[in-house]
Scaffold this motif. Structure first.
Motif, short mmCIF file in Angstrom:
data_model
loop_
_atom_site.label_atom_id
_atom_site.label_comp_id
_atom_site.label_asym_id
_atom_site.label_seq_id
_atom_site.Cartn_x
_atom_site.Cartn_y
_atom_site.Cartn_z
N ARG A 135 3.55 12.74 5.43
CA ARG A 135 2.24 12.08 5.30
C ARG A 135 1.36 12.82 4.30
O ARG A 135 0.72 12.22 3.45
CB ARG A 135 1.57 12.02 6.68
CG ARG A 135 0.16 11.47 6.66
CD ARG A 135 -0.41 11.30 8.04
NE ARG A 135 -0.19 10.05 8.70
CZ ARG A 135 -0.47 8.85 8.23
NH1 ARG A 135 -0.93 8.71 7.03
NH2 ARG A 135 -0.29 7.77 8.91
N GLN B 144 -0.12 11.28 0.79
CA GLN B 144 -1.58 11.20 0.66
C GLN B 144 -2.09 12.04 -0.50
O GLN B 144 -2.95 11.61 -1.27
CB GLN B 144 -2.20 11.68 1.97
CG GLN B 144 -3.43 10.94 2.36
CD GLN B 144 -3.75 11.16 3.84
OE1 GLN B 144 -3.25 12.10 4.47
NE2 GLN B 144 -4.57 10.31 4.39
N THR C 36 -4.05 -1.76 -2.66
CA THR C 36 -3.91 -1.41 -1.24
C THR C 36 -4.53 -0.04 -0.99
O THR C 36 -4.37 0.88 -1.79
CB THR C 36 -2.41 -1.39 -0.85
OG1 THR C 36 -1.83 -2.66 -1.18
CG2 THR C 36 -2.22 -1.13 0.63
N PRO D 34 -4.69 4.93 2.80
CA PRO D 34 -4.20 5.13 4.17
C PRO D 34 -3.12 4.11 4.57
O PRO D 34 -2.17 4.46 5.27
CB PRO D 34 -5.46 4.97 5.03
CG PRO D 34 -6.58 5.34 4.11
CD PRO D 34 -6.16 4.85 2.76
N GLU D 35 -3.26 2.88 4.10
CA GLU D 35 -2.25 1.87 4.44
C GLU D 35 -0.92 2.16 3.75
O GLU D 35 0.15 2.05 4.35
CB GLU D 35 -2.73 0.47 4.07
CG GLU D 35 -1.74 -0.60 4.51
CD GLU D 35 -2.17 -2.01 4.19
OE1 GLU D 35 -1.29 -2.90 4.20
OE2 GLU D 35 -3.37 -2.24 3.90
N ILE D 36 -0.99 2.54 2.48
CA ILE D 36 0.25 2.91 1.77
C ILE D 36 0.90 4.09 2.47
O ILE D 36 2.12 4.12 2.69
CB ILE D 36 -0.05 3.28 0.30
CG1 ILE D 36 -0.65 2.10 -0.46
CG2 ILE D 36 1.23 3.76 -0.40
CD1 ILE D 36 -1.21 2.47 -1.83
N THR D 37 0.08 5.06 2.85
CA THR D 37 0.60 6.25 3.52
C THR D 37 1.28 5.88 4.83
O THR D 37 2.37 6.36 5.13
CB THR D 37 -0.54 7.26 3.76
OG1 THR D 37 -1.15 7.57 2.50
CG2 THR D 37 -0.01 8.55 4.38
N ASP D 38 0.65 5.00 5.61
CA ASP D 38 1.24 4.57 6.89
C ASP D 38 2.60 3.91 6.68
O ASP D 38 3.51 4.07 7.50
CB ASP D 38 0.31 3.59 7.61
CG ASP D 38 -0.92 4.27 8.20
OD1 ASP D 38 -0.91 5.51 8.32
OD2 ASP D 38 -1.90 3.55 8.51
N ARG D 39 2.75 3.19 5.59
CA ARG D 39 4.01 2.49 5.34
C ARG D 39 5.08 3.39 4.73
O ARG D 39 6.26 3.25 5.03
CB ARG D 39 3.78 1.31 4.39
CG ARG D 39 3.00 0.17 5.01
CD ARG D 39 2.82 -0.94 3.98
NE ARG D 39 2.08 -2.05 4.54
CZ ARG D 39 2.44 -3.32 4.37
NH1 ARG D 39 3.51 -3.63 3.68
NH2 ARG D 39 1.71 -4.29 4.88
#
Length: 198
Positions: free
Chosen positions: A93, A97, A177, A180-185
């Motif tokens: 992560r 990030q 995007t 945080p959303e890219i990181t979650d995926r």
């Protein structure tokens, strides 16, 4: 007869002091940019200075010589330290990030300049060798379990692929995007390479 009091002469504006660290960073960025596009021997200190918005003597003041400047440009030590600065269980992560935030906020390339590595001559070899040693091997040494070196190379390859699509190809869906959303995926797939298999 009234005597007029002489008015003090207007003070000339004092030029703002240069922020030494910001200036050095601008010089390094300029040198990285030029090295990605030209052979080392074709790059002059004058060209680096012009791109950085400083004078050639200032480049010499901060770095001493062209060779010293490019030795720093071809090192990944400081970048690797920040990219890999997280506990192993959160490292995937953090890496995602950090790369995306650096690209979005500063246009920086924590490790992405390896993509621009010259493909010929000794400087390309030095850059690639430094990258393997200072980033990939350093990551592999932190990993436990089998195939640590392979897993480190896969993880770094995934990170570079994301960086290319985000920072170089500038994929419109990716750029639209939130980080945080890219990181979650993306981070779980990268973390899977870092976590030793059961």
């Amino acid at each position: 007869m009234t005597r007029s009091t002489p008015q003090p002469a207007a003070c000339a504006p004092v030029p703002a002091r240069r922020d030494a660290e910001a200036t050095k960073a601008a010089i390094v960025r300029a040198a990285r940019h030029l090295l990605a596009r030209h052979a080392h021997t074709d790059i002059t200190l004058k060209a680096v200075a012009e791109r950085a918005g400083v004078s050639p003597p200032l480049v010499l003041k901060y770095f001493g010589s062209k060779d010293a400047l490019f030795a720093q440009v071809m090192s990944f030590e400081a970048d690797a330290e920040t990219v890999l600065d997280a506990p192993l269980e959160d490292l995937g992560r953090h890496m995602v990030q950090h790369l995306l935030t650096s690209q979005a906020e500063r246009g920086a390339d924590p490790i992405l300049r390896i993509v621009y590595a010259p493909l010929h001559r000794e400087h390309g070899y030095v850059l690639r060798s430094n990258f393997r040693t200072q980033v990939v091997r350093r990551l592999g040494e932190r990993l436990s379990g089998p195939d640590a070196g392979l897993r480190a190379e896969l993880a770094v390859g995934m990170l570079l692929g994301l960086g290319v699509m985000y920072g170089i190809a500038r994929g419109p869906h990716l750029r639209a995007t939130a980080i945080p959303e890219i990181t979650d995926r993306y981070a779980p797939a990268l973390q899977a390479c870092l976590t030793p298999p059961e």
